[in-house]
Design an enzyme around this catalytic site. Structure first.
Site, PDB file in Angstrom:
ATOM      1  N   SER A  27       0.817  -1.220   0.000  1.00 54.39           N
ATOM      2  CA  SER A  27       0.000   0.000   0.000  1.00 54.39           C
ATOM      3  C   SER A  27       0.849   1.269   0.000  1.00 54.39           C
ATOM      4  O   SER A  27       0.322   2.371   0.091  1.00 54.39           O
ATOM      5  CB  SER A  27      -0.921   0.012   1.232  1.00 54.39           C
ATOM      6  OG  SER A  27      -0.157  -0.049   2.425  1.00 54.39           O
ATOM      7  N   ASN A 114      -1.826  -2.310  13.386  1.00 55.60           N
ATOM      8  CA  ASN A 114      -3.278  -2.145  13.502  1.00 55.60           C
ATOM      9  C   ASN A 114      -3.637  -0.821  14.167  1.00 55.60           C
ATOM     10  O   ASN A 114      -4.504  -0.080  13.697  1.00 55.60           O
ATOM     11  CB  ASN A 114      -3.883  -3.304  14.291  1.00 55.60           C
ATOM     12  CG  ASN A 114      -3.733  -4.636  13.580  1.00 55.60           C
ATOM     13  OD1 ASN A 114      -3.174  -4.707  12.495  1.00 55.60           O
ATOM     14  ND2 ASN A 114      -4.222  -5.702  14.211  1.00 55.60           N
ATOM     15  N   THR A 159     -40.991  24.382  -8.555  1.00 56.54           N
ATOM     16  CA  THR A 159     -41.179  23.063  -7.955  1.00 56.54           C
ATOM     17  C   THR A 159     -41.542  22.120  -9.099  1.00 56.54           C
ATOM     18  O   THR A 159     -42.217  22.519 -10.054  1.00 56.54           O
ATOM     19  CB  THR A 159     -42.302  23.051  -6.895  1.00 56.54           C
ATOM     20  OG1 THR A 159     -43.555  23.305  -7.529  1.00 56.54           O
ATOM     21  CG2 THR A 159     -42.048  24.085  -5.814  1.00 56.54           C
ATOM     22  N   HIS A 160     -41.076  20.898  -9.026  1.00 52.00           N
ATOM     23  CA  HIS A 160     -41.273  19.926 -10.116  1.00 52.00           C
ATOM     24  C   HIS A 160     -40.719  20.467 -11.442  1.00 52.00           C
ATOM     25  O   HIS A 160     -41.172  20.069 -12.511  1.00 52.00           O
ATOM     26  CB  HIS A 160     -42.752  19.564 -10.287  1.00 52.00           C
ATOM     27  CG  HIS A 160     -43.405  19.056  -9.045  1.00 52.00           C
ATOM     28  ND1 HIS A 160     -43.349  17.744  -8.648  1.00 52.00           N
ATOM     29  CD2 HIS A 160     -44.112  19.709  -8.076  1.00 52.00           C
ATOM     30  CE1 HIS A 160     -44.000  17.588  -7.504  1.00 52.00           C
ATOM     31  NE2 HIS A 160     -44.464  18.774  -7.138  1.00 52.00           N
ATOM     32  N   SER A 281     -16.915  23.753 -28.173  1.00 54.59           N
ATOM     33  CA  SER A 281     -17.188  22.502 -28.878  1.00 54.59           C
ATOM     34  C   SER A 281     -16.117  22.273 -29.936  1.00 54.59           C
ATOM     35  O   SER A 281     -15.651  23.212 -30.586  1.00 54.59           O
ATOM     36  CB  SER A 281     -18.560  22.568 -29.542  1.00 54.59           C
ATOM     37  OG  SER A 281     -18.724  21.524 -30.482  1.00 54.59           O
ATOM     38  N   LYS A 287     -20.711  27.267 -29.479  1.00 57.26           N
ATOM     39  CA  LYS A 287     -21.069  26.686 -28.187  1.00 57.26           C
ATOM     40  C   LYS A 287     -20.222  27.238 -27.043  1.00 57.26           C
ATOM     41  O   LYS A 287     -19.036  27.476 -27.172  1.00 57.26           O
ATOM     42  CB  LYS A 287     -20.897  25.157 -28.218  1.00 57.26           C
ATOM     43  CG  LYS A 287     -21.824  24.428 -29.164  1.00 57.26           C
ATOM     44  CD  LYS A 287     -23.256  24.427 -28.650  1.00 57.26           C
ATOM     45  CE  LYS A 287     -23.408  23.611 -27.375  1.00 57.26           C
ATOM     46  NZ  LYS A 287     -23.037  22.187 -27.525  1.00 57.26           N
ATOM     47  N   ASN A 289     -20.022  25.566 -23.467  1.00 60.37           N
ATOM     48  CA  ASN A 289     -20.505  24.446 -22.662  1.00 60.37           C
ATOM     49  C   ASN A 289     -20.177  24.638 -21.176  1.00 60.37           C
ATOM     50  O   ASN A 289     -19.044  24.994 -20.827  1.00 60.37           O
ATOM     51  CB  ASN A 289     -19.870  23.139 -23.153  1.00 60.37           C
ATOM     52  CG  ASN A 289     -20.247  22.821 -24.583  1.00 60.37           C
ATOM     53  OD1 ASN A 289     -21.349  23.123 -25.025  1.00 60.37           O
ATOM     54  ND2 ASN A 289     -19.336  22.213 -25.315  1.00 60.37           N
ATOM     55  N   GLU A 294     -20.848  20.703 -15.072  1.00 62.21           N
ATOM     56  CA  GLU A 294     -21.089  19.290 -15.351  1.00 62.21           C
ATOM     57  C   GLU A 294     -20.082  18.405 -14.624  1.00 62.21           C
ATOM     58  O   GLU A 294     -20.415  17.297 -14.177  1.00 62.21           O
ATOM     59  CB  GLU A 294     -21.045  19.052 -16.862  1.00 62.21           C
ATOM     60  CG  GLU A 294     -22.233  19.689 -17.582  1.00 62.21           C
ATOM     61  CD  GLU A 294     -22.092  19.674 -19.091  1.00 62.21           C
ATOM     62  OE1 GLU A 294     -21.047  19.199 -19.597  1.00 62.21           O
ATOM     63  OE2 GLU A 294     -23.022  20.141 -19.775  1.00 62.21           O
ATOM     64  N   TYR A 321      -9.333  -6.095  13.560  1.00 60.17           N
ATOM     65  CA  TYR A 321      -8.697  -5.701  12.302  1.00 60.17           C
ATOM     66  C   TYR A 321      -8.716  -6.821  11.282  1.00 60.17           C
ATOM     67  O   TYR A 321      -8.465  -7.990  11.600  1.00 60.17           O
ATOM     68  CB  TYR A 321      -7.253  -5.260  12.526  1.00 60.17           C
ATOM     69  CG  TYR A 321      -6.622  -4.778  11.239  1.00 60.17           C
ATOM     70  CD1 TYR A 321      -6.888  -3.499  10.757  1.00 60.17           C
ATOM     71  CD2 TYR A 321      -5.808  -5.623  10.477  1.00 60.17           C
ATOM     72  CE1 TYR A 321      -6.348  -3.056   9.560  1.00 60.17           C
ATOM     73  CE2 TYR A 321      -5.263  -5.184   9.278  1.00 60.17           C
ATOM     74  CZ  TYR A 321      -5.538  -3.902   8.822  1.00 60.17           C
ATOM     75  OH  TYR A 321      -5.020  -3.478   7.628  1.00 60.17           O
ATOM     76  N   GLN A 326      -7.678  -2.028   4.632  1.00 59.03           N
ATOM     77  CA  GLN A 326      -6.678  -1.275   3.878  1.00 59.03           C
ATOM     78  C   GLN A 326      -7.321  -0.437   2.782  1.00 59.03           C
ATOM     79  O   GLN A 326      -6.727   0.520   2.278  1.00 59.03           O
ATOM     80  CB  GLN A 326      -5.643  -2.237   3.281  1.00 59.03           C
ATOM     81  CG  GLN A 326      -4.476  -1.565   2.603  1.00 59.03           C
ATOM     82  CD  GLN A 326      -3.328  -2.523   2.343  1.00 59.03           C
ATOM     83  OE1 GLN A 326      -2.641  -2.946   3.253  1.00 59.03           O
ATOM     84  NE2 GLN A 326      -3.138  -2.886   1.090  1.00 59.03           N
ATOM     85  N   LYS A 329      -7.896   3.883   2.855  1.00 59.49           N
ATOM     86  CA  LYS A 329      -7.029   5.015   2.535  1.00 59.49           C
ATOM     87  C   LYS A 329      -7.240   5.549   1.126  1.00 59.49           C
ATOM     88  O   LYS A 329      -7.351   6.766   0.930  1.00 59.49           O
ATOM     89  CB  LYS A 329      -5.566   4.637   2.768  1.00 59.49           C
ATOM     90  CG  LYS A 329      -5.290   4.324   4.243  1.00 59.49           C
ATOM     91  CD  LYS A 329      -3.926   3.756   4.463  1.00 59.49           C
ATOM     92  CE  LYS A 329      -3.777   3.268   5.898  1.00 59.49           C
ATOM     93  NZ  LYS A 329      -4.668   2.127   6.198  1.00 59.49           N
TER      94      LYS A 329
END
Length: 465
Positions: A27, A114, A159-160, A281, A287, A289, A294, A321, A326, A329
């Site tokens: 690790s 540990n 709303t919605h 684009s 464009k 974007n 996003e 343990y 492991q 991390k």
């Protein structure tokens, strides 16, 4: 020295470790990020051993000198990793022995990887949570600033994803500011649970030597220490909590991003993103974007993936343990890095965008005042359910005549309810509409101002050092 005897655990093994297991088991490539925390814990533990008469003062000083040298090597990127270095703990201990010889072999007395790795991760996370606190507060501060400066801008509330009622732009901004304020508060609560020392728990049964854990905790600036060694070495609830905290905060960021993506589209046109936070684009030259926004949405999925993945690691584990832990991390490190980036990105996006007052106001439409018709009738003494029904009839009559509800003449309104009077014309003012919401939490000017005052007071209070 044989391969097995060079390992911390190699004494009872006679065969080499399988190469694939060796690769997967290692690790160091990611837990070396805790190099300084590992050295910090070892330095304090050496003092605890010396207080317990398990090290001489000279041995402790030699260990401290060696640890300081190793720290400089990590800082200067001159630390040389060797094949037998499984993890940061092994690497640091191996290097310490190269530097000072025999005293290094006493440092691990009563200590296990540990409790060592658990302590290191707590130290690492504890030292960095303040950065996330800072970036979130900066985001809230920016939202409060804009809310104060742009409080006169009215826009549709949704709303919605349908136009609902007129609100202030500031009210929309503050709705997210309050979410992020709670995220900061939740992080402070998590900080207290991270700041618990598990060092001194050994592998499972505790430490058999007279280590003063209270003094050791104070030495490492922990406010509490674990009460049970079996619980301590297997506990990763603080990791799960951090991953969930990050997931929930990222969801709030993602929802903010989604709103701004919609608001910045040509169909809405409420805001314009700065060029520095948009891209073009490869095919369509016109464009702009909203890639920054996003990306915020996408990163929420990445972070939540770490959370759900690690919860599944914990789900089937027996007590104490297990090497499965492991996995804590990589999930923690990547989540932290991602959160640090997206919080700063969000603040930059928000501080640089321009709001179009004209487009916001022009998006308001009389049908959004249908509820205000009901409120008007309630103020005239009609029960709300009846008032709501009558307001619906007003909407239906306007649709039948293919006209706006505000253009229905008073005579037509009186055929629906004799309660309508000349003052009904006051219904058709958007400013009047938002100003009626004077109660705490509403979208009136006084409520907006009160919200910003409360948030500004809160911003002055530091809950994480």
């Amino acid at each position: 020295m044989t391969e097995s005897s060079s390992k911390l655990w190699g004494g009872r093994f006679s065969e080499k470790t399988d190469l694939l297991l060796e690769k997967i088991n290692s690790s160091l490539q990611y837990d070396k990020r805790m190099c300084q925390e590992d050295l910090q814990g070892s330095e304090a533990y050496a003092r605890a051993l010396q207080r317990a008469n398990l090290l001489t003062k000279e041995e402790m000083e030699a260990i401290h000198k060696g640890l300081a040298q190793i720290s400089k090597e990590w800082e200067k990127n001159t630390f040389k990793v060797k094949p037998m270095d499984e993890d940061i703990h092994t690497a640091n201990e191996r290097r310490l022995k190269e530097l000072i010889g025999l005293p290094a072999t006493k440092l691990h007395t009563g200590r296990s990887r540990n409790d060592q790795s658990n302590t290191d991760l707590r130290l690492w996370l504890r030292s960095r949570i303040g950065n996330l606190d800072k970036y979130l507060r900066q985001l809230v501060k920016e939202m409060v600033r804009r809310s104060t400066e742009e409080k006169d801008i009215l826009m549709p509330g949704y709303t919605h994803l349908q136009r609902a009622q007129p609100v202030r732009w500031s009210h929309w901004l503050l709705s997210y500011a309050w979410s992020f304020k709670i995220d900061v508060d939740r992080l402070a609560q998590l900080y207290d649970r991270i700041n618990v020392m598990t060092l001194g728990s050994g592998a499972i049964a505790g430490n058999p030597f007279p280590i003063d854990r209270q003094l050791l905790a104070k030495d490492l600036n922990f406010t509490d220490l674990s009460p049970n060694s079996m619980y301590a070495v297997g506990d990763r609830d603080f990791v799960a909590e951090f991953l969930f905290w990050a997931s929930l905060t990222a969801v709030h960021l993602s929802r903010l991003a989604e709103d701004l993506i919609l608001f910045s589209s040509q169909e809405f046109g409420f805001v314009k993103l700065a060029d520095s936070f948009t891209t073009g684009s490869s095919l369509m030259p016109q464009k702009r974007n909203p890639d920054g926004l996003e990306i915020l949405r996408g990163k929420a999925g990445r972070i939540f993936g770490h959370c759900t993945g690690f919860m599944m690691v914990l789900k089937g584990l027996p007590s104490t343990y297990n090497k499965d832990l492991q996995e804590d991390k990589e999930a923690t490190f990547d989540t932290y890095d991602t959160m640090e980036d997206v919080l700063q990105l969000t603040e930059g996006l928000l501080s640089s965008l321009k709001v179009d007052k004209v487009r916001c106001t022009s998006a308001l439409s009389p049908d959004m005042l249908a509820t205000d018709i009901a409120y008007y009738l309630v103020r005239k003494g009609i029960p709300f359910r009846e008032a709501h029904h009558l307001a619906g009839k007003v909407v239906a009559e306007a649709e039948k005549k293919n006209m706006s509800i505000m253009d229905l003449p008073l005579e037509e309104l009186k055929t629906i309810s004799a309660t309508f009077e000349d003052d009904s014309k006051d219904i058709w003012h958007y400013e009047n509409s938002v100003e009626q919401y004077q109660s705490t939490g509403g979208t009136s000017l006084s409520s907006i101002e009160q919200q910003t005052i409360e948030l500004n007071k809160w911003l002055l209070i530091r809950t994480i050092n």
